[in-house]
Scaffold this active site. Structure first.
Site, PDB file in Angstrom:
ATOM      1  N   GLY A 189       0.865  -1.179   0.204  1.00 62.06           N
ATOM      2  CA  GLY A 189      -0.052   0.035  -0.062  1.00 62.06           C
ATOM      3  C   GLY A 189       0.938   1.046   0.032  1.00 62.06           C
ATOM      4  O   GLY A 189       2.048   1.160  -0.550  1.00 62.06           O
ATOM      5  N   CYS A 190       0.278   2.183   0.499  1.00 61.36           N
ATOM      6  CA  CYS A 190       0.980   3.654   0.592  1.00 61.36           C
ATOM      7  C   CYS A 190       2.433   3.665   1.247  1.00 61.36           C
ATOM      8  O   CYS A 190       2.584   3.096   2.322  1.00 61.36           O
ATOM      9  CB  CYS A 190       0.116   4.502   1.492  1.00 61.36           C
ATOM     10  N   PHE A 191       3.395   3.992   0.692  1.00 57.38           N
ATOM     11  CA  PHE A 191       4.690   3.927   1.170  1.00 57.38           C
ATOM     12  C   PHE A 191       4.949   4.716   2.314  1.00 57.38           C
ATOM     13  O   PHE A 191       5.816   4.476   3.273  1.00 57.38           O
ATOM     14  CB  PHE A 191       5.794   3.934   0.226  1.00 57.38           C
TER      15      PHE A 191
ATOM     16  N   TYR B 134      -4.455  12.556   5.543  1.00 51.43           N
ATOM     17  CA  TYR B 134      -4.086  11.244   5.394  1.00 51.43           C
ATOM     18  C   TYR B 134      -3.434  10.674   6.459  1.00 51.43           C
ATOM     19  O   TYR B 134      -3.615   9.502   6.909  1.00 51.43           O
ATOM     20  CB  TYR B 134      -3.501  11.112   3.840  1.00 51.43           C
TER      21      TYR B 134
END
Length: 223
Positions: free
Chosen positions: A54-56, A197
């Site tokens: 997923g998001c690094f 986020y």
């Protein structure tokens, strides 16, 4: 992206949501999957391992909390194109996923433990994404550099699938090359704690991992 990781041109946003994000099925991508793994030698006693989950931003923070991990770098791996960027990987057409390079001391933390961190810090059955981040650029990939690492990954993946009674989504790739991401992505969670986020996705994911694996945390994170 709703979390505004960067301002993408309108046409790229449209492309991101309209394409099928199945770049990993292209023939060029299949050649990557079928390649012989490249082993990264120790440097000053430090080893390197590579994971996509997923998001690094999230994954970087998780691994940096682990005892024995010296540094984590955000980047791209697993694709068939050269010099991927954030914008190009977000089209879903390069085959690359957001990934991290984990630089660690193998005398303190083993590759097998890093694999446990990997599977234990994600939704292992989510295909082509993690949490709110969806698309092949956010898919889960775990990279091996030799036969021993592949055996460790396969064993743990199979055991987890049996435990969950469900397929584990992570792809298993031979490591080829890691491309470092743009500077503004590095240490993003630490540098931008006010980002919505980070507050709503990254930090909760990190805290969930810390609560699950307190024994793996470095002293500065063990609280």
């Amino acid at each position: 992206m709703f979390h505004i990781k960067s301002i993408l041109p309108t046409f790229l946003i449209a492309l991101l949501f309209s394409c099928n994000n199945m770049a990993q099925q292209k023939s060029d991508q299949q050649a990557v999957i079928n390649s012989e793994p490249i082993e990264v030698p120790l440097h000053n006693g430090e080893a390197r391992a590579y994971f996509a989950s997923g998001c690094f931003w999230c994954v970087e923070a998780i691994y940096e909390s682990v005892n024995g991990v010296e540094e984590v770098i955000s980047g791209y791996a697993g694709g068939h194109t050269k010099n991927p960027t954030y914008a190009s990987s977000n089209t879903g057409q390069t085959g690359h996923a957001e990934a991290v390079e984990v630089i660690y001391n193998p005398k303190i933390v083993s590759f097998a433990t890093l694999v446990d961190v990997y599977f234990g810090s994600q939704n292992p059955i989510q295909v082509n994404g993690q949490g709110p981040d969806k698309g092949s650029q956010y898919r889960s990939i775990i990279f091996y550099q030799n036969v021993e690492q592949k055996q460790i990954i396969d064993s743990k993946k199979n055991a987890l699938a049996k435990e969950l009674n469900a397929p584990v989504a992570a792809e298993v790739y031979p490591f080829q090359k890691f491309w470092k991401a743009e500077d503004y992505h590095q240490n993003y969670e630490k540098l931008h704690p006010e980002n919505p986020y980070i507050q709503n996705v990254s930090i909760p994911r990190l805290n969930k991992f810390k609560a699950k694996f307190p024994e793996l945390l470095g002293e500065k994170n063990n609280h």
